[in-house]
Scaffold this motif. Structure first.
Motif, mmCIF file in Angstrom:
data_model
loop_
_atom_site.group_PDB
_atom_site.id
_atom_site.type_symbol
_atom_site.label_atom_id
_atom_site.label_comp_id
_atom_site.label_asym_id
_atom_site.label_seq_id
_atom_site.Cartn_x
_atom_site.Cartn_y
_atom_site.Cartn_z
ATOM 1 N N GLY A 192 6.881 7.267 1.978
ATOM 2 C CA GLY A 192 8.060 6.577 1.454
ATOM 3 C C GLY A 192 8.801 7.350 0.383
ATOM 4 N N TRP B 194 -1.571 -7.799 -0.796
ATOM 5 C CA TRP B 194 -0.499 -7.147 -0.020
ATOM 6 C C TRP B 194 -1.019 -6.683 1.330
ATOM 7 N N LYS C 76 1.397 -5.697 4.586
ATOM 8 C CA LYS C 76 2.312 -4.680 4.074
ATOM 9 C C LYS C 76 1.857 -3.284 4.506
ATOM 10 N N SER C 77 2.824 -2.415 4.804
ATOM 11 C CA SER C 77 2.499 -1.033 5.161
ATOM 12 C C SER C 77 2.123 -0.263 3.901
ATOM 13 N N LYS D 27 3.473 2.451 2.587
ATOM 14 C CA LYS D 27 4.600 2.790 1.715
ATOM 15 C C LYS D 27 5.188 1.536 1.058
ATOM 16 N N GLU D 28 5.068 0.379 1.714
ATOM 17 C CA GLU D 28 5.528 -0.866 1.079
ATOM 18 C C GLU D 28 4.660 -1.217 -0.118
ATOM 19 N N SER E 89 5.633 0.947 -2.977
ATOM 20 C CA SER E 89 6.897 0.478 -3.570
ATOM 21 C C SER E 89 6.675 -0.755 -4.447
ATOM 22 N N LEU E 90 5.818 -1.665 -3.996
ATOM 23 C CA LEU E 90 5.537 -2.868 -4.791
ATOM 24 C C LEU E 90 4.843 -2.511 -6.101
ATOM 25 N N ASP F 281 0.154 1.907 11.422
ATOM 26 C CA ASP F 281 1.556 2.343 11.521
ATOM 27 C C ASP F 281 1.959 2.559 12.972
#
Length: 777
Positions: A352, A590, A595-596, A598-599, A602-603, A736
């Motif tokens: 990400g 998460w 959630k992936s 990269k998500e 980001s979180l 993924d």
């Protein structure tokens, strides 16, 4: 005068004597290989006169052309005999290993790096008729093996290859190859009667000396020998003086053999680095010391050579390596190769990264052929980096011990910047020798003697010599036969269960741990989690979660923590363990929400970098509540929130480290956050807390028949409760890839996976991911 001095005086009678010595004794003296390397460096034209015969004397028959000397012709007879016996152009060492594997039930051997073990094992894997279990010490090594095995079997889709134990794709599978760590070994016993195992290959088997992991390894060895007595058991080690110890500790005396192969085929030259520059030294010859006017590192990089710098993880995290080795880094131009740039773009997308707010130094350096490699890199990232290296795109690699564990990646130079190695003296010496083995690996060039350079700091020379000249040994007794007086209290249950074979293979817990998780208090925590985190058997979304009252969210985290603590022998955990456990719970949530990777990064970035506070300041500026300069000052004051660095749990001796100490939000390092997030997902959530939480959920279901518990168990273990997605995970696909693969699957179960006609629309890269499960007509 030393022999090395004679060589630099162009006295080539030394070289004639060396060839005679190799003819009489074989290439077993490492100092001889050092002399050969210096002779070739000093006068490559003169050395070329001897090189054809030398390849025959070294037994490197796959690198030879027609013999040019009488002695070469005599050795070519051995070549023909080996080829007739084995069907391959094996070296004498490879041929000996080959014969012992096929003639003996138990075979333990030690061989230096560059002995050709990998090539031999590839042939073994390709030609074995039954199922194979390969046991390796690390998942990084598993990833490399997986790539190699899938490459070998590219056109044989009837062989199932997995990095865990499962019996799937039954209709299309003739045999199976499982590539696992000792920890995954217990999964084998659930399916033992469904398999036809002919071979157990224990590579880097010195893991038997490694504490709790050694216990697991030895227990697995004994258990498989009891349950699959007719299968061959092969133990491979590097640089071990007594490979027979591996057989002695398990009393494998009948139909067995052990050999310590000392033959080498690659030369090493040694240099020390100091404020004065580089100079040659020899660990075998105290008299030899020769200053070097030119910068050999610079020369090799200019000639498209490669450099591996062994550094500490902290130096990578802090970016100090960029300063210490700036001269060489600046020599590496931008990469233009399309395939190399594709690898970089794939990695950038996976983590990400962006060019601005999520700037990645890892990505930026790769654009110049400079890579980093360490245990906290996400496994997929490591695979991409290794692919980048193996395809010849990397010029400089800064790595920790992850590349010392048998991973096949050659470099022209190995520079030991960090002299810290884990373990006792034997383990340190072995790790260092494995590291040195990365210098100058064997090429396929005909009639070419290969060599590499090893560089150490002057202050470490004496310790280096002691370790290098030492002969690491294995213990003749198993850790299973010792007491556990020195073991941390948290591991006593596990050690005893492994020893007395009372470990629950399904729950991955001991009987005592299961008993502690089967209490009313634990079940109350389970019930609270199910009542508040699941809605219609689906986890609440991230947005919905934050509408839950703060007190309830706190109780959810507390309930997860209580379950984890309950399975321990202790009733309380330390302050630092609490910090790591608390930081892991949002990551777990998460993950449960699907959630992936990269998500999740980001979180975490949003929270740690105080993005909400930054937005509020910007809002005030936009609304005219504060001046622009005021807003800039306020944002500049914001510091990254405290977050403990991820460490495996439990660990009563843990000392917590703040991930970003005294760091302004604008200075947060994105790569460090990527590595730490992976460590939380891998070392904390998956390897530390998932088993006790899943164990508690299963025991709760057994008592109350509440299907929500099984759903939550699947979300914790697999990140999903979707049947198709769970089957795809069991087929070895990553999450993924599952996101797009599932749309192309019409039917999937333990017997087969049926893809629909739309797979023809897939890109070449996507089709390659699923191709091994598509039958060849």
């Amino acid at each position: 005068m030393s022999k090395l001095t004679h060589i630099y005086n162009n006295d080539y009678s030394v070289l004639v004597n060396i060839l005679n010595q190799i003819h009489i004794e074989g290439p077993v003296d490492l100092s001889i290989l050092e002399l050969l390397a210096h002779a070739k460096l000093n006068n490559p034209t003169k050395f070329k006169e001897f090189e054809n015969e030398l390849m025959y004397l070294l037994g490197s028959f796959y690198k030879t052309t027609e013999p040019e000397t009488l002695r070469g012709k005599i050795y070519s007879v051995f070549l023909d005999a080996i080829k007739e016996d084995t069907g391959q152009l094996y070296t004498p060492v490879q041929a000996s290993i080959f014969r012992n594997i096929y003639e003996k039930k138990y075979f333990s051997f030690s061989a230096p790096t560059s002995a050709g073990k990998s090539h031999l094992f590839r042939e073994l894997i390709k030609n074995e008729s039954g199922d194979i279990v390969i046991v390796l010490p690390s998942r990084a090594l598993i990833a490399e093996y997986m790539n190699k095995v899938l490459e070998i079997l590219e056109n044989d889709h009837n062989v199932l290859v997995l990095q865990f134990i499962d019996v799937i794709n039954k209709e299309n599978t003739d045999r199976r190859i499982f590539i696992i760590t000792p920890e995954r070994g217990v999964e084998l016993f659930k399916y033992i009667n469904d398999l036809n195992i002919k071979l157990f290959l224990f590579d880097e088997a010195q893991i038997s000396e490694s504490g709790l992991r050694g216990l697991r390894f030895d227990a697995f060895v004994r258990r498989v020998d009891k349950l699959v007595p007719d299968a061959k058991k092969i133990f491979a080690h590097p640089f071990i003086a007594n490979p027979e110890a591996q057989l002695n500790k398990h009393q494998f005396y009948s139909n067995s053999n052990a050999v310590n192969y000392k033959q080498v085929a690659v030369g090493k030259m040694f240099m020390k680095i100091s404020d004065k520059g580089l100079s040659f030294f020899s660990p075998y010859d105290e008299m030899f010391n020769m200053e070097i006017e030119a910068d050999i590192i610079e020369e090799i990089l200019k000639n498209n050579g490669t450099l591996y710098v062994y550094v500490s993880k902290n130096k990578i995290y802090e970016g100090k390596y960029l300063i210490d080795f700036a001269k060489y880094i600046e020599m590496c131009p931008k990469i233009t190769d399309i395939n190399a740039l594709k690898i970089i773009d794939t990695l950038k997308e996976y983590i990400g990264a962006t060019d601005r707010t999520k700037y990645s130094n890892l990505i930026n350096q790769m654009k110049h052929g400079i890579v980093t490699h360490h245990g906290s890199m996400p496994l997929k990232a490591r695979l991409l980096v290794e692919d980048f290296i193996n395809n010849g795109y990397a010029r400089i690699c800064f790595a920790t011990s992850t590349l010392t564990q048998g991973i096949n990646m050659p470099f022209d130079i190995v520079l030991i910047d960090n002299f810290y190695f884990d373990g006792d003296d034997e383990a340190k010496a072995l790790s260092m020798k494995n590291l040195i083995g990365r210098a100058g690996r064997t090429t396929q060039k005909k009639d070419v003697f290969d060599y590499g350079y090893v560089i150490v700091k002057e202050k470490n020379m004496q310790t280096f010599k002691e370790r290098y000249l030492g002969t690491p040994k294995l213990s003749n007794s198993s850790l299973l036969d010792d007491d556990f007086d020195d073991l941390q209290i948290d591991y006593v249950d596990i050690a005893k269960a492994i020893k007395d074979d009372s470990f629950d293979d399904d729950l991955q817990l001991t009987e005592n741990q299961i008993e502690r998780l089967t209490t009313d208090e634990v079940f109350k925590d389970v019930e609270f989690i199910l009542d508040n985190l699941l809605k219609d058997n689906v986890p609440v979304t991230g947005a919905s979660y934050y509408y839950i009252k703060n007190s309830v969210r706190t109780k959810i985290k507390t309930s997860f923590r209580n379950i984890f603590v309950s399975h321990l022998r202790r009733t309380e955990i330390t302050r630092y363990e609490k910090e790591v456990l608390s930081a892991s719970i949002p990551v777990l949530l998460w993950r449960i929400q699907g959630k992936s990777f990269k998500e999740i990064i980001s979180l975490r970035l949003y929270y740690l970098a105080r993005k909400q506070d930054e937005k509020e300041i910007i809002r005030k500026v936009k609304n005219g509540e504060i001046k622009n300069t005021e807003g800039e000052k306020e944002i500049n004051k914001l510091m990254v929130r405290r977050s403990p660095r991820a460490f495996p749990l439990p660990n009563s001796q843990l000392i917590s480290f703040n991930l970003f100490p005294r760091t302004k939000i604008k200075d947060i390092d994105y790569d460090t956050l990527v590595y730490d997030t992976y460590d939380y997902l891998d070392k904390v959530v998956s390897l530390s807390i998932a088993d006790p939480i899943c164990g508690a959920l299963i025991k709760y279901y057994e008592k109350y028949k509440d299907n929500r518990a099984l759903a939550m168990k699947n979300f914790v273990r697999y990140r999903t409760d979707d049947t198709k997605e769970i089957w795809l995970i069991r087929y070895g696909f990553g999450f993924d890839d599952i996101e797009w693969i599932k749309h192309y699957v019409d039917d999937i179960d333990e017997n087969k996976i049926q893809f629909n006609y739309s797979v023809k629309e897939l890109s070449k890269e996507q089709y390659k991911v699923i191709s091994r499960y598509i039958p060849i007509d």
